[in-house]
Design a protein around this motif. Structure first.
Motif, PDB file in Angstrom:
ATOM      1  N   GLN A  18       0.826  -1.202   0.000  1.00 51.14           N
ATOM      2  CA  GLN A  18       0.000   0.000   0.000  1.00 51.14           C
ATOM      3  C   GLN A  18       0.863   1.256   0.000  1.00 51.14           C
ATOM      4  O   GLN A  18       0.374   2.345   0.280  1.00 51.14           O
ATOM      5  CB  GLN A  18      -0.953  -0.006   1.199  1.00 51.14           C
ATOM      6  N   GLU A  19       2.144   1.099  -0.324  1.00 49.37           N
ATOM      7  CA  GLU A  19       3.077   2.220  -0.292  1.00 49.37           C
ATOM      8  C   GLU A  19       2.621   3.374  -1.187  1.00 49.37           C
ATOM      9  O   GLU A  19       2.604   4.530  -0.771  1.00 49.37           O
ATOM     10  CB  GLU A  19       4.472   1.744  -0.707  1.00 49.37           C
ATOM     11  N   VAL A  20       2.196   3.055  -2.415  1.00 50.51           N
ATOM     12  CA  VAL A  20       1.760   4.093  -3.348  1.00 50.51           C
ATOM     13  C   VAL A  20       0.489   4.748  -2.828  1.00 50.51           C
ATOM     14  O   VAL A  20       0.377   5.974  -2.775  1.00 50.51           O
ATOM     15  CB  VAL A  20       1.546   3.526  -4.772  1.00 50.51           C
ATOM     16  N   GLU A  21      -0.467   3.942  -2.414  1.00 50.62           N
ATOM     17  CA  GLU A  21      -1.734   4.474  -1.917  1.00 50.62           C
ATOM     18  C   GLU A  21      -1.543   5.355  -0.687  1.00 50.62           C
ATOM     19  O   GLU A  21      -2.149   6.423  -0.570  1.00 50.62           O
ATOM     20  CB  GLU A  21      -2.675   3.326  -1.584  1.00 50.62           C
ATOM     21  N   ASP A  22      -0.688   4.927   0.225  1.00 51.02           N
ATOM     22  CA  ASP A  22      -0.448   5.698   1.441  1.00 51.02           C
ATOM     23  C   ASP A  22       0.168   7.064   1.138  1.00 51.02           C
ATOM     24  O   ASP A  22      -0.004   8.007   1.908  1.00 51.02           O
ATOM     25  CB  ASP A  22       0.445   4.917   2.407  1.00 51.02           C
ATOM     26  N   ALA A  23       0.873   7.189   0.021  1.00 46.18           N
ATOM     27  CA  ALA A  23       1.458   8.478  -0.375  1.00 46.18           C
ATOM     28  C   ALA A  23       0.514   9.273  -1.273  1.00 46.18           C
ATOM     29  O   ALA A  23       0.449  10.498  -1.183  1.00 46.18           O
ATOM     30  CB  ALA A  23       2.785   8.236  -1.099  1.00 46.18           C
ATOM     31  N   LEU A  24      -0.246   8.578  -2.131  1.00 47.81           N
ATOM     32  CA  LEU A  24      -1.100   9.252  -3.113  1.00 47.81           C
ATOM     33  C   LEU A  24      -2.251  10.025  -2.482  1.00 47.81           C
ATOM     34  O   LEU A  24      -2.467  11.190  -2.814  1.00 47.81           O
ATOM     35  CB  LEU A  24      -1.655   8.227  -4.110  1.00 47.81           C
ATOM     36  N   LEU A  25      -2.991   9.412  -1.600  1.00 45.16           N
ATOM     37  CA  LEU A  25      -4.190  10.064  -1.066  1.00 45.16           C
ATOM     38  C   LEU A  25      -3.895  11.362  -0.320  1.00 45.16           C
ATOM     39  O   LEU A  25      -4.559  12.369  -0.562  1.00 45.16           O
ATOM     40  CB  LEU A  25      -5.005   9.082  -0.230  1.00 45.16           C
ATOM     41  N   PRO A  26      -2.885  11.422   0.560  1.00 44.40           N
ATOM     42  CA  PRO A  26      -2.558  12.722   1.177  1.00 44.40           C
ATOM     43  C   PRO A  26      -2.058  13.744   0.153  1.00 44.40           C
ATOM     44  O   PRO A  26      -2.368  14.937   0.255  1.00 44.40           O
ATOM     45  CB  PRO A  26      -1.453  12.384   2.186  1.00 44.40           C
ATOM     46  N   ALA A  27      -1.310  13.281  -0.842  1.00 46.89           N
ATOM     47  CA  ALA A  27      -0.811  14.199  -1.875  1.00 46.89           C
ATOM     48  C   ALA A  27      -1.966  14.791  -2.663  1.00 46.89           C
ATOM     49  O   ALA A  27      -1.955  15.979  -3.010  1.00 46.89           O
ATOM     50  CB  ALA A  27       0.159  13.483  -2.806  1.00 46.89           C
ATOM     51  N   LEU A  28      -2.984  13.996  -2.937  1.00 48.95           N
ATOM     52  CA  LEU A  28      -4.144  14.469  -3.696  1.00 48.95           C
ATOM     53  C   LEU A  28      -4.829  15.623  -2.975  1.00 48.95           C
ATOM     54  O   LEU A  28      -5.223  16.612  -3.605  1.00 48.95           O
ATOM     55  CB  LEU A  28      -5.120  13.313  -3.909  1.00 48.95           C
ATOM     56  N   SER A  29      -4.914  15.541  -1.664  1.00 45.40           N
ATOM     57  CA  SER A  29      -5.587  16.612  -0.923  1.00 45.40           C
ATOM     58  C   SER A  29      -4.743  17.884  -0.836  1.00 45.40           C
ATOM     59  O   SER A  29      -5.258  18.941  -0.485  1.00 45.40           O
ATOM     60  CB  SER A  29      -5.986  16.134   0.477  1.00 45.40           C
ATOM     61  N   SER A  30      -3.446  17.812  -1.190  1.00 42.93           N
ATOM     62  CA  SER A  30      -2.590  19.003  -1.144  1.00 42.93           C
ATOM     63  C   SER A  30      -2.486  19.705  -2.506  1.00 42.93           C
ATOM     64  O   SER A  30      -1.851  20.746  -2.614  1.00 42.93           O
ATOM     65  CB  SER A  30      -1.184  18.629  -0.673  1.00 42.93           C
ATOM     66  N   VAL A  31      -3.134  19.165  -3.540  1.00 44.74           N
ATOM     67  CA  VAL A  31      -3.045  19.724  -4.893  1.00 44.74           C
ATOM     68  C   VAL A  31      -3.671  21.116  -4.944  1.00 44.74           C
ATOM     69  O   VAL A  31      -4.757  21.343  -4.404  1.00 44.74           O
ATOM     70  CB  VAL A  31      -3.733  18.791  -5.921  1.00 44.74           C
ATOM     71  N   ALA A  32      -2.960  22.045  -5.612  1.00 45.22           N
ATOM     72  CA  ALA A  32      -3.458  23.419  -5.767  1.00 45.22           C
ATOM     73  C   ALA A  32      -3.485  23.858  -7.229  1.00 45.22           C
ATOM     74  O   ALA A  32      -4.178  24.808  -7.577  1.00 45.22           O
ATOM     75  CB  ALA A  32      -2.597  24.388  -4.960  1.00 45.22           C
ATOM     76  N   SER A  33      -2.713  23.158  -8.093  1.00 44.96           N
ATOM     77  CA  SER A  33      -2.682  23.552  -9.510  1.00 44.96           C
ATOM     78  C   SER A  33      -2.322  22.365 -10.386  1.00 44.96           C
ATOM     79  O   SER A  33      -1.871  21.326  -9.892  1.00 44.96           O
ATOM     80  CB  SER A  33      -1.672  24.688  -9.723  1.00 44.96           C
ATOM     81  N   TRP A  34      -2.513  22.554 -11.669  1.00 45.50           N
ATOM     82  CA  TRP A  34      -2.209  21.507 -12.637  1.00 45.50           C
ATOM     83  C   TRP A  34      -1.541  22.118 -13.856  1.00 45.50           C
ATOM     84  O   TRP A  34      -1.695  23.303 -14.146  1.00 45.50           O
ATOM     85  CB  TRP A  34      -3.472  20.752 -13.061  1.00 45.50           C
TER      86      TRP A  34
END
Length: 152
Positions: free
Chosen positions: A100-116
């Motif tokens: 679950q290494e990727v998932e454990d990093a992805l979900l918190p990162a998703l909530s920190s997104v501000a731009s694309w």
């Protein structure tokens, strides 16, 4: 013999043809959006996603969903120009996976997104400081390897 009227028509047609490629390019640039594409995750921050982990993101009409490498997630997002934010809490399935290494990093990162931003077929999602926290790519399909034979 060319009349003045036919010369004006030819000139107008030439101007229209000359203007079309530029108009098409400008329209394509305006239509560039992260929506409507199934993006495949290739990195979370500096961590490359292992080849055997499939994680993706799809956004359309304010609804985001995807796979975080193990579990599926869904939630809402807001898109305004180059600004992008996801709901702080996503609904996530509860499967237990070997890694679950990727998932454990992805979900918190998703909530920190501000731009694309998109360059080529790569979507970069950055936080408020401008640091890229998630990198996705639009998978390319090689139609020459479809396994379908042409009808002759």
């Amino acid at each position: 013999m060319l009349t003045r009227k036919s010369l004006v028509g030819i000139a107008a047609a030439a101007l229209l043809v000359a203007a079309l490629p530029g108009a098409t390019l400008a329209q394509d640039e305006l239509e560039q959006s992260p929506e409507g594409v199934v993006w495949s995750l290739i990195a979370v921050g500096d961590m490359e996603v292992p080849a055997d982990v499939e994680a993706n993101l799809y956004m359309e009409d304010g609804e985001a969903n995807g796979n975080a490498g193990c579990n599926s997630f869904s939630g809402t997002y807001e898109l305004d120009g180059s600004s992008l934010s996801f709901a702080p809490e996503m609904a996530v399935t509860l499967a237990i996976c070997a890694s679950q290494e990727v998932e454990d990093a992805l979900l918190p990162a998703l909530s920190s997104v501000a731009s694309w931003s998109i360059e080529g077929n790569v979507l970069s999602l950055a936080d408020e400081s401008g640091a890229v926290v998630l990198t996705y790519e639009e998978p390319t399909v090689d139609v020459t390897v479809s396994g379908v034979e042409a009808l002759i």
